[in-house]
Design a protein around this motif. Structure first.
Motif, PDB file in Angstrom:
ATOM      1  N   LEU A  20      55.261  47.806  53.755  1.00 46.94           N
ATOM      2  CA  LEU A  20      54.035  48.704  53.075  1.00 46.94           C
ATOM      3  C   LEU A  20      52.844  48.248  53.790  1.00 46.94           C
ATOM      4  N   VAL A  21      52.870  46.861  54.071  1.00 48.65           N
ATOM      5  CA  VAL A  21      51.376  46.449  54.759  1.00 48.65           C
ATOM      6  C   VAL A  21      51.730  45.198  55.558  1.00 48.65           C
ATOM      7  N   ARG A  22      51.509  45.508  57.021  1.00 45.91           N
ATOM      8  CA  ARG A  22      51.733  44.564  57.812  1.00 45.91           C
ATOM      9  C   ARG A  22      50.259  43.925  58.227  1.00 45.91           C
ATOM     10  N   VAL A  23      50.279  42.756  58.442  1.00 48.78           N
ATOM     11  CA  VAL A  23      48.971  42.117  58.843  1.00 48.78           C
ATOM     12  C   VAL A  23      49.352  41.383  60.053  1.00 48.78           C
ATOM     13  N   ALA A  30      43.493  40.015  62.104  1.00 49.44           N
ATOM     14  CA  ALA A  30      42.783  40.963  61.369  1.00 49.44           C
ATOM     15  C   ALA A  30      43.303  42.297  61.234  1.00 49.44           C
ATOM     16  N   HIS A  31      44.403  42.671  62.009  1.00 47.60           N
ATOM     17  CA  HIS A  31      44.655  43.930  62.007  1.00 47.60           C
ATOM     18  C   HIS A  31      45.568  44.498  60.957  1.00 47.60           C
ATOM     19  N   VAL A  32      45.277  45.403  59.977  1.00 49.51           N
ATOM     20  CA  VAL A  32      46.099  45.854  58.928  1.00 49.51           C
ATOM     21  C   VAL A  32      46.932  47.289  59.150  1.00 49.51           C
ATOM     22  N   THR A  33      48.054  47.327  59.112  1.00 52.34           N
ATOM     23  CA  THR A  33      48.815  48.635  59.478  1.00 52.34           C
ATOM     24  C   THR A  33      49.821  48.600  58.370  1.00 52.34           C
ATOM     25  N   GLY A  34      50.455  49.995  58.402  1.00 49.51           N
ATOM     26  CA  GLY A  34      51.541  50.240  57.538  1.00 49.51           C
ATOM     27  C   GLY A  34      51.291  51.484  56.762  1.00 49.51           C
ATOM     28  N   PRO A  35      52.259  51.991  55.683  1.00 52.99           N
ATOM     29  CA  PRO A  35      52.284  53.001  55.115  1.00 52.99           C
ATOM     30  C   PRO A  35      51.117  52.930  54.079  1.00 52.99           C
ATOM     31  N   LEU A  36      50.716  51.999  53.458  1.00 50.90           N
ATOM     32  CA  LEU A  36      49.554  51.720  52.681  1.00 50.90           C
ATOM     33  C   LEU A  36      48.254  52.005  53.167  1.00 50.90           C
ATOM     34  N   PRO A  37      48.000  51.230  54.242  1.00 51.40           N
ATOM     35  CA  PRO A  37      46.954  51.306  55.000  1.00 51.40           C
ATOM     36  C   PRO A  37      46.694  52.751  55.540  1.00 51.40           C
ATOM     37  N   ASP A  96      36.440  47.452  46.867  1.00 49.00           N
ATOM     38  CA  ASP A  96      36.530  48.386  46.326  1.00 49.00           C
ATOM     39  C   ASP A  96      38.211  48.896  45.713  1.00 49.00           C
ATOM     40  N   LEU A  97      38.927  48.455  46.368  1.00 48.97           N
ATOM     41  CA  LEU A  97      40.641  48.733  46.328  1.00 48.97           C
ATOM     42  C   LEU A  97      41.566  47.382  46.908  1.00 48.97           C
ATOM     43  N   GLY A  98      42.603  47.519  46.316  1.00 45.75           N
ATOM     44  CA  GLY A  98      43.487  46.350  46.687  1.00 45.75           C
ATOM     45  C   GLY A  98      44.669  46.779  46.935  1.00 45.75           C
ATOM     46  N   ILE A  99      45.544  46.833  47.941  1.00 41.66           N
ATOM     47  CA  ILE A  99      46.782  47.237  48.339  1.00 41.66           C
ATOM     48  C   ILE A  99      47.750  46.090  48.747  1.00 41.66           C
ATOM     49  N   GLY A 100      49.041  46.210  48.563  1.00 37.85           N
ATOM     50  CA  GLY A 100      49.778  45.041  48.887  1.00 37.85           C
ATOM     51  C   GLY A 100      51.025  45.135  48.208  1.00 37.85           C
ATOM     52  N   PRO A 101      51.777  44.183  47.612  1.00 33.96           N
ATOM     53  CA  PRO A 101      53.308  44.176  47.253  1.00 33.96           C
ATOM     54  C   PRO A 101      53.169  44.420  45.621  1.00 33.96           C
ATOM     55  N   MET A 102      52.066  44.862  45.010  1.00 33.26           N
ATOM     56  CA  MET A 102      51.737  45.357  43.715  1.00 33.26           C
ATOM     57  C   MET A 102      52.647  46.572  43.168  1.00 33.26           C
ATOM     58  N   THR A 103      53.140  46.100  42.000  1.00 30.93           N
ATOM     59  CA  THR A 103      53.980  47.374  41.438  1.00 30.93           C
ATOM     60  C   THR A 103      53.427  47.646  39.922  1.00 30.93           C
ATOM     61  N   ASP A 104      54.291  48.296  39.405  1.00 34.50           N
ATOM     62  CA  ASP A 104      53.811  49.106  38.048  1.00 34.50           C
ATOM     63  C   ASP A 104      54.091  47.845  37.106  1.00 34.50           C
ATOM     64  N   GLU A 105      54.754  46.839  37.294  1.00 35.07           N
ATOM     65  CA  GLU A 105      54.872  45.666  36.520  1.00 35.07           C
ATOM     66  C   GLU A 105      53.874  44.625  36.916  1.00 35.07           C
ATOM     67  N   SER A 106      52.894  44.967  37.493  1.00 33.13           N
ATOM     68  CA  SER A 106      51.865  43.882  37.905  1.00 33.13           C
ATOM     69  C   SER A 106      51.433  43.398  36.653  1.00 33.13           C
ATOM     70  N   PRO A 107      51.351  41.815  36.792  1.00 40.64           N
ATOM     71  CA  PRO A 107      50.537  40.953  35.675  1.00 40.64           C
ATOM     72  C   PRO A 107      49.352  41.185  35.678  1.00 40.64           C
TER      73      PRO A 107
END
Length: 154
Positions: free
Chosen positions: A49-52, A55-62, A96-107
């Motif tokens: 989903l997110v490759r780092v 400082a370069h961030v790529t992937g489907p979510l970015p 303003d926004l956070g992306i990464g490994p978070m799922t709908d079961e996020s704590p």
């Protein structure tokens, strides 16, 4: 105690709408703040989903976030953070926004708002991926989810 009834409820709605309150509402003005300026995104590495790379961030979510930012005429500023750091930065107003490994079961649901879970995001591999936003920024969340629904399906 007397009920307002339908007429009274309608009057109450007219008064709220007449006061210039936009529903849904962003108490801190997140959607207006990013429009035409910069969308500050905390990104945490996530398999598929997110490759780092430095400082370069790529992937489907970015990529999705970049497309959303374009609809708001906003540039993106990525900051690489861990999951807990993303939540801390959202609460402090540094992103303003956070992306990464978070799922709908996020704590993190008591500290950050999350989008609906999207298992159709490329690379999700059956996970219901969510994006994190500041609590209460409902207009921003509505705009983002409307965009995501159109791009990857509800």
């Amino acid at each position: 105690m007397r009920s307002l009834g339908i007429a009274g409820s309608g009057l109450a709605c007219c008064l709220v709408i007449g006061c210039g309150v936009t529903i849904p509402h962003d108490p801190d003005g997140a959607l207006d703040r990013i429009t035409g300026t910069t969308l500050r995104v905390g990104a945490s590495p996530a398999q598929g989903l997110v490759r780092v790379d430095g400082a370069h961030v790529t992937g489907p979510l970015p990529d999705l976030v970049d497309e959303f930012a374009a609809t708001r005429d906003a540039d993106i500023e990525f900051t690489v953070l861990g999951e807990e750091e993303i939540v801390d930065a959202l609460e402090a107003g540094r992103i303003d926004l956070g992306i990464g490994p978070m799922t709908d079961e996020s704590p993190w649901t008591e500290r950050a708002s999350q989008t609906r879970g999207y298992d159709t995001v490329p690379g999700a591999d059956g996970r219901k991926v969510v994006l994190l936003l500041p609590l209460g920024e409902n207009r921003f969340q509505s705009a983002l989810e409307t965009f995501l629904d159109a791009e990857v399906g509800p």
